[in-house]
Write a protein that holds these residues in place. Structure first.
Motif, mmCIF file in Angstrom:
data_model
loop_
_atom_site.group_PDB
_atom_site.id
_atom_site.type_symbol
_atom_site.label_atom_id
_atom_site.label_comp_id
_atom_site.label_asym_id
_atom_site.label_seq_id
_atom_site.Cartn_x
_atom_site.Cartn_y
_atom_site.Cartn_z
ATOM 1 N N ASP A 194 0.808 -1.218 0.000
ATOM 2 C CA ASP A 194 0.000 0.000 0.000
ATOM 3 C C ASP A 194 0.845 1.273 0.000
ATOM 4 N N ALA A 195 2.121 1.184 -0.400
ATOM 5 C CA ALA A 195 2.959 2.386 -0.465
ATOM 6 C C ALA A 195 2.317 3.389 -1.421
ATOM 7 N N PRO A 196 2.011 4.597 -0.955
ATOM 8 C CA PRO A 196 1.200 5.527 -1.765
ATOM 9 C C PRO A 196 1.917 6.118 -2.970
ATOM 10 N N HIS A 197 3.247 6.267 -2.885
ATOM 11 C CA HIS A 197 3.950 6.959 -3.964
ATOM 12 C C HIS A 197 5.071 6.110 -4.557
ATOM 13 N N ARG A 198 4.844 4.813 -4.596
ATOM 14 C CA ARG A 198 5.887 3.911 -5.096
ATOM 15 C C ARG A 198 6.192 4.221 -6.564
ATOM 16 N N PRO A 199 7.470 4.511 -6.902
ATOM 17 C CA PRO A 199 7.821 4.775 -8.304
ATOM 18 C C PRO A 199 7.654 3.525 -9.162
ATOM 19 N N LEU A 200 7.277 3.711 -10.419
ATOM 20 C CA LEU A 200 7.155 2.594 -11.348
ATOM 21 C C LEU A 200 8.503 2.371 -12.024
ATOM 22 N N VAL A 201 9.153 1.258 -11.699
ATOM 23 C CA VAL A 201 10.459 0.914 -12.264
ATOM 24 C C VAL A 201 10.313 -0.412 -12.991
ATOM 25 N N GLY A 202 10.862 -0.493 -14.204
ATOM 26 C CA GLY A 202 10.606 -1.632 -15.078
ATOM 27 C C GLY A 202 11.249 -2.946 -14.695
ATOM 28 N N GLY A 203 12.299 -2.930 -13.879
ATOM 29 C CA GLY A 203 12.977 -4.180 -13.549
ATOM 30 C C GLY A 203 13.985 -3.969 -12.439
ATOM 31 N N SER A 204 14.714 -5.025 -12.115
ATOM 32 C CA SER A 204 15.694 -4.952 -11.038
ATOM 33 C C SER A 204 16.961 -4.247 -11.514
ATOM 34 N N PHE A 205 17.686 -3.675 -10.563
ATOM 35 C CA PHE A 205 18.977 -3.067 -10.877
ATOM 36 C C PHE A 205 19.789 -2.953 -9.597
ATOM 37 N N ARG A 206 21.092 -2.787 -9.751
ATOM 38 C CA ARG A 206 21.970 -2.552 -8.609
ATOM 39 C C ARG A 206 22.970 -1.472 -8.972
ATOM 40 N N ILE A 207 23.415 -0.748 -7.973
ATOM 41 C CA ILE A 207 24.401 0.315 -8.157
ATOM 42 C C ILE A 207 25.589 -0.003 -7.270
ATOM 43 N N MET A 208 26.773 -0.065 -7.870
ATOM 44 C CA MET A 208 27.981 -0.421 -7.136
ATOM 45 C C MET A 208 28.902 0.788 -7.017
ATOM 46 N N THR A 209 29.289 1.134 -5.793
ATOM 47 C CA THR A 209 30.241 2.207 -5.550
ATOM 48 C C THR A 209 31.632 1.598 -5.496
ATOM 49 N N LEU A 210 32.526 2.060 -6.366
ATOM 50 C CA LEU A 210 33.867 1.504 -6.476
ATOM 51 C C LEU A 210 34.837 2.231 -5.540
ATOM 52 N N PRO A 211 36.000 1.648 -5.266
ATOM 53 C CA PRO A 211 36.969 2.284 -4.356
ATOM 54 C C PRO A 211 37.378 3.696 -4.778
ATOM 55 N N THR A 212 37.301 3.998 -6.053
ATOM 56 C CA THR A 212 37.646 5.330 -6.555
ATOM 57 C C THR A 212 36.580 6.364 -6.211
ATOM 58 N N GLY A 213 35.410 5.912 -5.759
ATOM 59 C CA GLY A 213 34.301 6.807 -5.490
ATOM 60 C C GLY A 213 33.299 6.853 -6.631
ATOM 61 N N GLY A 214 33.689 6.343 -7.793
ATOM 62 C CA GLY A 214 32.785 6.293 -8.930
ATOM 63 C C GLY A 214 31.734 5.218 -8.743
ATOM 64 N N MET A 215 30.667 5.317 -9.519
ATOM 65 C CA MET A 215 29.574 4.350 -9.410
ATOM 66 C C MET A 215 29.284 3.717 -10.765
ATOM 67 N N VAL A 216 29.010 2.413 -10.736
ATOM 68 C CA VAL A 216 28.630 1.652 -11.924
ATOM 69 C C VAL A 216 27.334 0.922 -11.595
ATOM 70 N N ALA A 217 26.412 0.916 -12.534
ATOM 71 C CA ALA A 217 25.138 0.228 -12.301
ATOM 72 C C ALA A 217 25.057 -1.024 -13.152
ATOM 73 N N HIS A 218 24.166 -1.908 -12.745
ATOM 74 C CA HIS A 218 23.972 -3.168 -13.458
ATOM 75 C C HIS A 218 22.478 -3.416 -13.519
ATOM 76 N N SER A 219 21.939 -3.481 -14.718
ATOM 77 C CA SER A 219 20.496 -3.597 -14.907
ATOM 78 C C SER A 219 20.158 -4.909 -15.589
ATOM 79 N N GLU A 220 19.033 -5.518 -15.183
ATOM 80 C CA GLU A 220 18.601 -6.786 -15.762
ATOM 81 C C GLU A 220 17.401 -6.561 -16.671
ATOM 82 N N HIS A 221 17.327 -7.368 -17.737
ATOM 83 C CA HIS A 221 16.177 -7.344 -18.637
ATOM 84 C C HIS A 221 15.895 -8.780 -19.077
ATOM 85 N N PRO A 222 14.783 -9.058 -19.749
ATOM 86 C CA PRO A 222 14.411 -10.449 -20.064
ATOM 87 C C PRO A 222 15.453 -11.243 -20.837
#
Length: 266
Positions: A194-222
């Motif tokens: 019943d979360a009232p303002h849940r964003p609609l996101v198409g699939g799973s994803f993860r965001i990885m913060t690297l030792p340099t401080g930069g970020m890389v994401a990884h997204s899944e699709h069918p």
């Protein structure tokens, strides 16, 4: 028939050849020092023979490398055990100082029990046989153990907890695992139905913060998975994650919900 070099172990063989040349030794001389045959050493250098940990250590000692070959062997052995489709993703994951992941359909792979993972893999159209299933299960189980200091933050939808994967016993064990893992380093939060303002996101994803401080994401699709490294796209996923997390229950309330779901299973 000519043996085909391994893409993984050819790198180790090149390193061995480099250090042997620097030491001024022939293949025959070095083979005698470590009590193997010259042809066997040649195959190690060409990447057509997989080295062992013991032979790596013996060659390090004979060539006074300071442990270079043993270190590289450990790195490549871990890489060889990762399924090819996961390799880039898992290597990034192992470097990360923090991982944020959203899952709308299933328990995140890092948190799965063996039976839960095995059931999902058996249902996958991309896995052909039982041997492949077991190999993938083992690889999945080793992922969590390879991240001893990484901060892990997960957001899952409530139906993930309600959907019985396999049997009630398998699901109960999985929910117990989530409760056991939920601590200061592993933050698990649940978005209620019943979360009232849940964003609609198409699939799973993860965001990885690297030792340099930069970020890389990884997204899944069918049809597979993709690494996202453009700053604009990573930033968009980061905002999605922030919005999803704002709609989730607190870690304490999430634990209570997980425990209630476990109780429903008997």
């Amino acid at each position: 028939m000519t043996e085909k070099p391994s893409k993984v172990w050819s790198r180790w063989g090149i390193e061995l050849r480099k250090h042997r040349s620097r030491a001024g030794k022939t293949q025959a001389e070095l083979a005698d020092l470590v009590t193997i045959s010259r042809p066997q050493l040649g195959k190690l250098e060409s990447g057509t023979r997989t080295p062992s940990s013991a032979i790596s250590g013996a060659l390090d000692e004979a060539l006074a490398t300071g442990g270079v070959l043993q270190h590289l062997w450990s790195e490549l052995k871990a890489q060889e055990e990762i399924p090819p489709d996961w390799r880039d993703f898992v290597m990034l994951e192992r470097q990360a100082t923090q991982v944020r992941e959203y899952q709308p359909l299933m328990v995140p792979g890092l948190l799965q029990t063996e039976d839960y993972a095995r059931t999902l893999l058996r249902q996958s159209v991309s896995v052909d046989d039982e041997e492949e299933v077991e190999r993938l299960v083992q690889a999945r189980m080793e992922r969590y153990e390879a991240l001893p200091r990484t901060l892990l933050t997960f957001v899952v939808d409530q139906p993930v907890l309600e959907r019985v994967v396999g049997t009630a016993d398998i699901m109960r064990e999985q929910l117990t695992r989530l409760l056991e893992l939920s601590n200061q380093r592993v933050r698990i939060t649940v978005i209620p139905r019943d979360a009232p303002h849940r964003p609609l996101v198409g699939g799973s994803f993860r965001i990885m913060t690297l030792p340099t401080g930069g970020m890389v994401a990884h997204s899944e699709h069918p049809l597979g998975q993709v690494v996202v490294n453009q700053a604009k796209d990573v930033g968009k996923l980061f905002r999605y994650f922030d919005n999803l997390q704002s709609e989730a229950l607190s870690p304490t309330a999430s634990r209570e919900l997980i425990d209630r779901m476990r109780g429903v299973l008997g």
